[in-house]
Design a protein around this motif. Sequence first.
Motif, PDB file in Angstrom:
ATOM      1  N   ARG A  62       0.965  -1.154  -0.114  1.00  0.00           N
ATOM      2  CA  ARG A  62       0.107   0.085   0.092  1.00  0.00           C
ATOM      3  C   ARG A  62       0.827   1.393   0.023  1.00  0.00           C
ATOM      4  O   ARG A  62       1.641   1.399   0.867  1.00  0.00           O
ATOM      5  N   ARG A  63       0.692   2.219  -0.859  1.00  0.00           N
ATOM      6  CA  ARG A  63       1.646   3.314  -1.199  1.00  0.00           C
ATOM      7  C   ARG A  63       1.346   4.322  -0.006  1.00  0.00           C
ATOM      8  O   ARG A  63       0.304   4.439   0.537  1.00  0.00           O
ATOM      9  N   ALA A  64       2.748   4.703   0.587  1.00  0.00           N
ATOM     10  CA  ALA A  64       2.539   5.558   1.905  1.00  0.00           C
ATOM     11  C   ALA A  64       2.897   7.204   1.497  1.00  0.00           C
ATOM     12  O   ALA A  64       2.654   7.848   2.187  1.00  0.00           O
ATOM     13  N   LYS A  65       3.023   7.251   0.085  1.00  0.00           N
ATOM     14  CA  LYS A  65       3.128   8.619  -0.346  1.00  0.00           C
ATOM     15  C   LYS A  65       2.377   8.898  -1.680  1.00  0.00           C
ATOM     16  O   LYS A  65       2.069   7.894  -2.362  1.00  0.00           O
ATOM     17  N   GLU A  66       2.192   9.953  -1.847  1.00  0.00           N
ATOM     18  CA  GLU A  66       1.790  10.478  -3.515  1.00  0.00           C
ATOM     19  C   GLU A  66       2.824  10.214  -4.378  1.00  0.00           C
ATOM     20  O   GLU A  66       3.866  10.314  -4.131  1.00  0.00           O
ATOM     21  N   PRO A  67       2.450   9.872  -5.623  1.00  0.00           N
ATOM     22  CA  PRO A  67       0.876   9.752  -5.949  1.00  0.00           C
ATOM     23  C   PRO A  67       0.303   8.708  -5.620  1.00  0.00           C
ATOM     24  O   PRO A  67       0.955   7.667  -5.376  1.00  0.00           O
ATOM     25  N   ALA A  68      -0.989   8.808  -5.444  1.00  0.00           N
ATOM     26  CA  ALA A  68      -1.902   7.532  -5.271  1.00  0.00           C
ATOM     27  C   ALA A  68      -1.674   7.019  -4.177  1.00  0.00           C
ATOM     28  O   ALA A  68      -1.896   5.682  -3.571  1.00  0.00           O
ATOM     29  N   CYS A 130       9.982 -12.020  -9.993  1.00  0.00           N
ATOM     30  CA  CYS A 130      11.203 -12.106  -8.885  1.00  0.00           C
ATOM     31  C   CYS A 130      10.885 -13.182  -7.938  1.00  0.00           C
ATOM     32  O   CYS A 130       9.750 -13.654  -7.661  1.00  0.00           O
ATOM     33  N   ARG A 131      11.889 -13.757  -7.696  1.00  0.00           N
ATOM     34  CA  ARG A 131      11.912 -14.963  -6.741  1.00  0.00           C
ATOM     35  C   ARG A 131      12.451 -14.503  -5.587  1.00  0.00           C
ATOM     36  O   ARG A 131      13.369 -13.962  -5.352  1.00  0.00           O
ATOM     37  N   VAL A 132      11.923 -14.947  -4.237  1.00  0.00           N
ATOM     38  CA  VAL A 132      12.449 -14.604  -3.156  1.00  0.00           C
ATOM     39  C   VAL A 132      12.373 -16.259  -2.275  1.00  0.00           C
ATOM     40  O   VAL A 132      11.364 -16.740  -2.255  1.00  0.00           O
ATOM     41  N   ASP A 133      13.631 -16.470  -1.769  1.00  0.00           N
ATOM     42  CA  ASP A 133      13.511 -17.862  -0.912  1.00  0.00           C
ATOM     43  C   ASP A 133      13.465 -17.530   0.294  1.00  0.00           C
ATOM     44  O   ASP A 133      12.703 -18.678   1.116  1.00  0.00           O
ATOM     45  N   ASP A 134      13.427 -16.608   1.045  1.00  0.00           N
ATOM     46  CA  ASP A 134      12.946 -16.503   2.606  1.00  0.00           C
ATOM     47  C   ASP A 134      12.037 -15.255   2.712  1.00  0.00           C
ATOM     48  O   ASP A 134      12.568 -13.938   2.536  1.00  0.00           O
ATOM     49  N   PHE A 135      10.935 -15.576   2.997  1.00  0.00           N
ATOM     50  CA  PHE A 135      10.061 -14.594   3.401  1.00  0.00           C
ATOM     51  C   PHE A 135       9.711 -13.967   4.767  1.00  0.00           C
ATOM     52  O   PHE A 135       8.926 -13.161   5.036  1.00  0.00           O
ATOM     53  N   THR A 136      10.654 -14.741   5.682  1.00  0.00           N
ATOM     54  CA  THR A 136      10.498 -14.250   7.246  1.00  0.00           C
ATOM     55  C   THR A 136      10.800 -12.743   7.460  1.00  0.00           C
ATOM     56  O   THR A 136      10.167 -12.288   8.430  1.00  0.00           O
ATOM     57  N   PRO A 137      11.633 -11.947   6.526  1.00  0.00           N
ATOM     58  CA  PRO A 137      11.677 -10.762   7.148  1.00  0.00           C
ATOM     59  C   PRO A 137      10.692  -9.792   6.543  1.00  0.00           C
ATOM     60  O   PRO A 137      10.798  -8.684   6.632  1.00  0.00           O
ATOM     61  N   LEU A 138       9.653 -10.141   6.009  1.00  0.00           N
ATOM     62  CA  LEU A 138       8.694  -9.279   5.315  1.00  0.00           C
ATOM     63  C   LEU A 138       8.223  -8.421   6.449  1.00  0.00           C
ATOM     64  O   LEU A 138       7.543  -8.726   7.342  1.00  0.00           O
ATOM     65  N   VAL A 147       2.290  -4.355   3.713  1.00  0.00           N
ATOM     66  CA  VAL A 147       2.433  -5.301   2.741  1.00  0.00           C
ATOM     67  C   VAL A 147       1.648  -6.238   3.128  1.00  0.00           C
ATOM     68  O   VAL A 147       1.173  -6.499   4.161  1.00  0.00           O
ATOM     69  N   CYS A 148       1.175  -6.933   2.025  1.00  0.00           N
ATOM     70  CA  CYS A 148       0.109  -8.008   1.974  1.00  0.00           C
ATOM     71  C   CYS A 148       0.202  -9.076   0.791  1.00  0.00           C
ATOM     72  O   CYS A 148       0.576  -8.915  -0.109  1.00  0.00           O
ATOM     73  N   TRP A 149      -0.213 -10.286   1.147  1.00  0.00           N
ATOM     74  CA  TRP A 149      -0.439 -11.186  -0.065  1.00  0.00           C
ATOM     75  C   TRP A 149      -1.773 -11.173  -0.594  1.00  0.00           C
ATOM     76  O   TRP A 149      -3.010 -11.179   0.306  1.00  0.00           O
TER      77      TRP A 149
END
Length: 183
Positions: A62-68, A130-138, A147-149
């Motif tokens: 989710r965008r924290a800044k403008e635009p949108a 993009c490939r990411v192997d470790d999602f724990t630091p999300l 951030v969300c899935w």
Amino acid sequence: MVGEKNLLSPLCFCPRCASPHFLPKEVKGRRCEDCGFELFMNVSAATAALIVNERAELLVVRRAKEPAKGTLDLPGGFVDAGETGEACVAREVEEETGLRVTHAAYLFSLPNSYAYSGLEIPTLDLFFECRVDDFTPLHAADDAAEVCWMLLDKIQVEDFGLLSIRRGLEVFLQQIHLKHTRI
């Protein structure tokens, strides 16, 4: 391009000599009649990351800044001078989500216009799978407020605030659909 507004129209004075005779030259440029300095608004490169997990979910921010501000987006951002698209998308993903990209594969590009500081910046948005192997630091950081899935089959492109991201998602989702109908 006839009849289009000059992209640099908000710039009234020459950046080199401060002359007020900094006049439009074509749609994307200005030229100083006093010192001869010319400035053109060329396309800026930007990246967008398409990261899908094993549950067929897409990582969105989710965008924290403008635009949108406040709308959904994909992780990504502007390419720095001397940086490749692959390095940029990996850097932007890490800055916004804490995740390390282990592989970035170029998919396609789309032209866009990005409103910033009173200018319409023409961009070329480069989309990478993009490939990411470790999602724990999300986690959300930098330009991402959240951030969300999202399940691929539940994505509503109109919830994304930037036109090129909506168009890019349509292309990506169509490619996925075609890939799965061939199997």
